[in-house]
Write an enzyme that holds these catalytic residues in place. Structure first.
Site, PDB file in Angstrom:
ATOM      1  N   HIS A  34       0.860  -1.187   0.000  1.00  0.00           N
ATOM      2  CA  HIS A  34       0.000   0.000   0.000  1.00  0.00           C
ATOM      3  C   HIS A  34       0.893   1.232   0.000  1.00  0.00           C
ATOM      4  O   HIS A  34       2.127   1.114  -0.123  1.00  0.00           O
ATOM      5  CB  HIS A  34      -0.953  -0.036   1.200  1.00  0.00           C
ATOM      6  CG  HIS A  34      -0.264  -0.284   2.508  1.00  0.00           C
ATOM      7  ND1 HIS A  34       0.590   0.628   3.073  1.00  0.00           N
ATOM      8  CD2 HIS A  34      -0.260  -1.364   3.352  1.00  0.00           C
ATOM      9  CE1 HIS A  34       1.050   0.159   4.219  1.00  0.00           C
ATOM     10  NE2 HIS A  34       0.562  -1.066   4.408  1.00  0.00           N
ATOM     11  N   HIS A  37       4.146   1.353   2.083  1.00  0.00           N
ATOM     12  CA  HIS A  37       5.283   0.658   1.465  1.00  0.00           C
ATOM     13  C   HIS A  37       5.863   1.500   0.321  1.00  0.00           C
ATOM     14  O   HIS A  37       7.082   1.565   0.144  1.00  0.00           O
ATOM     15  CB  HIS A  37       4.845  -0.699   0.899  1.00  0.00           C
ATOM     16  CG  HIS A  37       4.311  -1.653   1.923  1.00  0.00           C
ATOM     17  ND1 HIS A  37       3.005  -2.083   1.919  1.00  0.00           N
ATOM     18  CD2 HIS A  37       4.896  -2.269   2.977  1.00  0.00           C
ATOM     19  CE1 HIS A  37       2.815  -2.929   2.915  1.00  0.00           C
ATOM     20  NE2 HIS A  37       3.941  -3.056   3.590  1.00  0.00           N
ATOM     21  N   GLN A  61       7.040 -16.058  11.824  1.00  0.00           N
ATOM     22  CA  GLN A  61       6.579 -14.922  12.626  1.00  0.00           C
ATOM     23  C   GLN A  61       5.060 -14.893  12.773  1.00  0.00           C
ATOM     24  O   GLN A  61       4.500 -13.929  13.280  1.00  0.00           O
ATOM     25  CB  GLN A  61       7.102 -13.600  12.056  1.00  0.00           C
ATOM     26  CG  GLN A  61       6.470 -13.165  10.759  1.00  0.00           C
ATOM     27  CD  GLN A  61       7.166 -11.960  10.154  1.00  0.00           C
ATOM     28  OE1 GLN A  61       8.311 -12.032   9.753  1.00  0.00           O
ATOM     29  NE2 GLN A  61       6.468 -10.831  10.084  1.00  0.00           N
ATOM     30  N   GLN A 184       9.547  -3.540  16.386  1.00  0.00           N
ATOM     31  CA  GLN A 184      10.326  -4.228  15.354  1.00  0.00           C
ATOM     32  C   GLN A 184      11.558  -3.402  14.974  1.00  0.00           C
ATOM     33  O   GLN A 184      12.670  -3.918  14.872  1.00  0.00           O
ATOM     34  CB  GLN A 184       9.430  -4.445  14.127  1.00  0.00           C
ATOM     35  CG  GLN A 184      10.161  -4.885  12.882  1.00  0.00           C
ATOM     36  CD  GLN A 184       9.191  -5.237  11.770  1.00  0.00           C
ATOM     37  OE1 GLN A 184       8.520  -6.246  11.842  1.00  0.00           O
ATOM     38  NE2 GLN A 184       9.106  -4.425  10.746  1.00  0.00           N
TER      39      GLN A 184
HETATM   40  P1  AMP Z   1       4.848  -5.220   6.359  1.00  0.00           P
HETATM   41  O1  AMP Z   1       4.705  -5.669   4.939  1.00  0.00           O
HETATM   42  O2  AMP Z   1       3.558  -4.913   7.026  1.00  0.00           O
HETATM   43  O3  AMP Z   1       5.765  -6.093   7.163  1.00  0.00           O
HETATM   44  O4  AMP Z   1       5.593  -3.817   6.267  1.00  0.00           O
HETATM   45  C1  AMP Z   1       6.828  -3.690   5.629  1.00  0.00           C
HETATM   46  C2  AMP Z   1       7.478  -2.406   6.070  1.00  0.00           C
HETATM   47  O5  AMP Z   1       6.642  -1.308   5.752  1.00  0.00           O
HETATM   48  C3  AMP Z   1       7.723  -2.358   7.590  1.00  0.00           C
HETATM   49  O6  AMP Z   1       9.002  -1.781   7.824  1.00  0.00           O
HETATM   50  C4  AMP Z   1       6.602  -1.487   8.084  1.00  0.00           C
HETATM   51  O7  AMP Z   1       6.929  -0.796   9.275  1.00  0.00           O
HETATM   52  C5  AMP Z   1       6.439  -0.519   6.914  1.00  0.00           C
HETATM   53  N1  AMP Z   1       5.092   0.059   6.887  1.00  0.00           N
HETATM   54  C6  AMP Z   1       3.898  -0.608   6.899  1.00  0.00           C
HETATM   55  N2  AMP Z   1       2.863   0.263   6.910  1.00  0.00           N
HETATM   56  C7  AMP Z   1       3.406   1.508   6.916  1.00  0.00           C
HETATM   57  C8  AMP Z   1       2.858   2.838   6.951  1.00  0.00           C
HETATM   58  N3  AMP Z   1       1.565   3.066   6.987  1.00  0.00           N
HETATM   59  N4  AMP Z   1       3.734   3.875   6.936  1.00  0.00           N
HETATM   60  C9  AMP Z   1       5.069   3.653   6.882  1.00  0.00           C
HETATM   61  N5  AMP Z   1       5.644   2.445   6.878  1.00  0.00           N
HETATM   62  C10 AMP Z   1       4.830   1.379   6.888  1.00  0.00           C
END
Ligand code: AMP
Length: 328
Positions: A34, A37, A61, A184
């Site tokens: 989204h 990312h 995880q 994290q």
């Molecule tokens: P995930 O796919 O949920 O593991 O997220 C991958 C990376 O994107 C992680 O480092 C998250 O912290 C970051 N992330 C997810 N959602 C957001 C957001 N709304 N704003 C900024 N970073 C995000």
């Protein structure tokens, strides 16, 4: 844009670029991308010659049920990656990442303590799997037994284990992680410092990236699609109450206990209109040690986890400087 599913090919791709003096960024994700990312990818692209996006739903995880239910949409991810000018997508299979796991169920069973105990202060590695050849990272108590980690400490062992493997596969100069997942981020920064002293390898820089929010203020997340409009409105109200807490903490000194009491009464006054609202936890912590603070100050983090009709959401808010300066 290249799509790579093998570790050795990924290493060769990165080594070629490193030999040509190109800088490499890694953006690790679980996919179902989204705009949060996309922001990480854009930031990575503007500061590096090459960007690798990894897409991997990491079984260790998750609980089995969550792993099976995790949304996956490779075609949409590909489209977003192209629009962000990603250079390579690393999309390994579970077998490629965990060849020494006897089965998928065995990977899930790791979570239930089939390994040695964790150290209070230091990162450690358990050698598990066939011929004890799978390094499984154990995050120390001091970082894991806090905030959400208290509920599922194995989650962060799984994250640390896979991120180290992704570092080995992609050999980046920099890796980008969101401040949205504050525990994290703190754990990975600490692990990275430990790995650097262990291996004396090229240090990898971890770059924290601010939270991207939807227009109503909720942090962008694939989980938001689970909410009905009414549930979403309630989530927005809670998020606003947390923002208000951050503004109050920023404007004058307060004891954390008093701020949290104010928050509890704001929640009591909310009209949840028949929905079931539970505040799982709310804490004000130091972003590096994750320890609760008594006297919140700029730079500290408010972290809340709450359930609306059983759907668990989390909110992270940094206390000042003002919202516009740091995007949080
Ligand atoms: P995930 O796919 O949920 O593991 O997220 C991958 C990376 O994107 C992680 O480092 C998250 O912290 C970051 N992330 C997810 N959602 C957001 C957001 N709304 N704003 C900024 N970073 C995000």
């Amino acid at each position: 844009m290249q799509i790579i599913d093998s570790i050795s090919e990924m290493q060769a791709w990165s080594t070629n670029r490193r030999n040509a003096n190109q800088s490499i960024a890694l953006v690790p994700t679980l996919g179902c991308l989204h705009k949060g990312h996309a922001h990480l990818l854009d930031t990575a692209k503007s500061n590096n010659d090459r960007v690798i996006l990894s897409l991997f739903v990491n079984p260790i995880q998750f609980r089995r049920k969550q792993y099976d239910a995790y949304p996956r949409d490779f075609d949409a991810d590909l489209k977003l990656a192209k629009s962000c000018n990603v250079d390579a997508i690393f999309v390994p299979s579970v077998q490629e990442m965990y060849p020494h796991a006897p089965s998928l169920d065995w990977l899930f069973a790791l979570q239930d303590g089939h390994t040695g105990s964790r150290d209070p202060n230091k990162f450690t590695i358990d050698q598990v799997g066939t011929n004890a050849s799978m390094p499984y990272i154990r995050v120390p108590d001091r970082l894991v037994m806090r905030m959400d980690g208290k509920l599922h400490p194995w989650h962060f062992d799984g994250v640390a284990t896979v991120v180290r493997m992704l570092f080995d596969a992609t050999i980046p100069d920099r890796a980008y992680f969101g401040e949205k997942d504050i525990q994290q981020l703190a754990i990975l920064e600490s692990m990275n410092r430990w790995l650097t002293t262990q291996t004396q390898a090229n240090p990898i820089q971890i770059i924290p990236t601010p939270i991207i929010r939807d227009p109503d203020g909720l942090a962008s997340s694939s989980r938001l699609t689970l909410l009905s409009p009414q549930q979403r409105n309630l989530a927005v109200e809670i998020t606003n109450a947390i923002e208000q807490l951050a503004i109050t903490a920023q404007s004058s000194p307060h004891h954390a206990r008093n701020l949290l009491a104010d928050f509890a009464s704001a929640i009591d006054q909310m009209n949840s209109d028949g929905m079931n609202l539970e505040i799982d936890s709310i804490e004000i912590v130091d972003p590096v040690t994750l320890e609760p603070v008594e006297h919140p100050a700029p730079g500290h983090i408010i972290y809340a986890a709450f359930l609306i009709d059983g759907i668990r959401l989390a909110e992270t808010r940094k206390i000042g400087p003002s919202k516009n300066e740091n995007g949080l």
